[in-house]
Design a protein around this motif. Structure first.
Motif, PDB file in Angstrom:
ATOM      1  N   LEU A 110       0.835  -1.200   0.000  1.00 40.68           N
ATOM      2  CA  LEU A 110       0.000   0.000   0.000  1.00 40.68           C
ATOM      3  C   LEU A 110       0.871   1.252   0.000  1.00 40.68           C
ATOM      4  O   LEU A 110       1.946   1.266   0.597  1.00 40.68           O
ATOM      5  N   LYS A 111       0.365   2.298  -0.654  1.00 42.83           N
ATOM      6  CA  LYS A 111       1.050   3.588  -0.628  1.00 42.83           C
ATOM      7  C   LYS A 111       0.028   4.688  -0.898  1.00 42.83           C
ATOM      8  O   LYS A 111      -0.816   4.555  -1.780  1.00 42.83           O
ATOM      9  N   GLY A 112       0.090   5.777  -0.118  1.00 45.96           N
ATOM     10  CA  GLY A 112      -0.858   6.866  -0.316  1.00 45.96           C
ATOM     11  C   GLY A 112      -0.624   8.032   0.619  1.00 45.96           C
ATOM     12  O   GLY A 112       0.507   8.286   1.041  1.00 45.96           O
ATOM     13  N   LYS A 113      -1.717   8.702   0.981  1.00 46.80           N
ATOM     14  CA  LYS A 113      -1.645   9.881   1.846  1.00 46.80           C
ATOM     15  C   LYS A 113      -2.855   9.944   2.773  1.00 46.80           C
ATOM     16  O   LYS A 113      -3.874   9.290   2.541  1.00 46.80           O
ATOM     17  N   SER A 114      -2.723  10.781   3.805  1.00 41.07           N
ATOM     18  CA  SER A 114      -3.857  11.052   4.692  1.00 41.07           C
ATOM     19  C   SER A 114      -3.728  12.467   5.237  1.00 41.07           C
ATOM     20  O   SER A 114      -2.636  13.034   5.284  1.00 41.07           O
ATOM     21  N   ASP A 115      -4.872  13.032   5.654  1.00 39.79           N
ATOM     22  CA  ASP A 115      -4.860  14.315   6.343  1.00 39.79           C
ATOM     23  C   ASP A 115      -5.706  14.177   7.606  1.00 39.79           C
ATOM     24  O   ASP A 115      -5.766  13.081   8.185  1.00 39.79           O
TER      25      ASP A 115
END
Length: 293
Positions: A110-115
């Protein structure tokens, strides 16, 4: 006269064949054009979807992420009935991690972003090809809910994740470092898999070799100090009684809980603790240091 008639017939047949050939060629040409148009349309749709997800990902400010540095381990479901386990880690500019389906056990990257409220995680197969996307929302890191979408956007399912544990770790890929001196994460999980196989197969001889003695364990409900492997083997069936054996046999060998006391493998109160031990003679090795049965 007969020659003239024959010439006329041959000319008519050749003209007809030419006409049929031209019709077939036109039909094939039209079919190829339609296929090309269809492929281009599908590719265009994929490109549009990819751009939409990329735009959404770029809009997420990782600096506002609710996650701190360390491992966040989740259990949950896709489509309400497909059980999964997930572990993610916040690096400087992204969220990385893996997940697996409980029935299969094979990790997917998995790879991504969050805020502060949104999280997007792209999943990748062993060849590095994107196979799906998790798009979720959260109020706290304790629970994430959203939608899993296939890479071609043709399939989507709801998903829910609930936090199991949070492991402090300074470096991604060194989950168990707080309890180890020299062994890698891979070595730990391979050792645990080996221990589990001994329990499943009832291989008491091999299991006895993996224990640091003396060690405490319950025999017929009473805590007893087991001094050596011979005593362990003699009382194996009382130590690994059915309920305890089932708990260890059915536990997952990934995303293990760890603290300065060691690495825990098992379920709830039924567990085994593992540590790196330095013998008086020899090299560092992983061994069972506690049996909670």
């Amino acid at each position: 006269m007969r020659k003239i008639i024959l010439i006329i017939m041959l000319t008519t047949i050749m003209t007809g064949c030419s006409s049929v050939k031209q019709t077939v060629n036109n039909t094939q040409s039209n079919s190829k054009q339609e296929q090309t148009k269809s492929v281009n349309t599908v590719q265009s749709d994929k490109d549009t979807i990819s751009k939409a997800f990329s735009s959404l990902l770029e809009s997420i400010d990782i600096n506002k992420s609710l996650f701190e540095k360390g491992y966040y381990d989740y259990k949950g479901t896709i489509n309400n009935n497909i059980k999964i386990q997930m572990s993610i880690y916040k690096q400087d500019k992204e969220i990385v991690g893996t997940y697996f389906y409980e029935k299969q056990g094979k990790e997917i990257k998995l790879k991504g972003k969050s805020d502060e409220k949104d999280i997007i995680l792209y999943e990748y197969d062993a060849a590095g090809k994107n196979t799906g996307i998790f798009m979720g929302t959260m109020k706290t890191v304790d629970k994430i809910e959203g939608k899993w979408v296939s890479a071609d956007n043709k399939t989507s399912y709801p998903f829910t994740l609930t936090l199991k544990s949070n492991i402090v770790a300074d470096v991604y890929g060194k989950r168990y470092a707080v309890a180890l001196n020299t062994k890698s994460d891979k070595e730990v999980e391979e050792f645990v898999s080996k221990i589990q196989s001994y329990v499943v197969n009832g291989d008491k001889q091999q299991l006895a070799e993996q224990i640091k003695y003396p060690i405490n364990a319950k025999i017929n409900g009473k805590v007893v100090k087991i001094q050596n492997k011979d005593y362990f083997i003699k009382n194996y069936d009382q130590i690994f009684y059915p309920n305890y054996k089932i708990a260890i046999s059915n536990s997952f060998t990934k995303y293990l809980f760890v603290n300065y006391q060691g690495i825990m493998f098992g379920q709830d109160v039924f567990n085994i603790w593992i540590n790196e031990v330095t013998p008086t003679v020899g090299i560092h090795k992983l061994m069972i240091t506690a049996i909670n049965n």
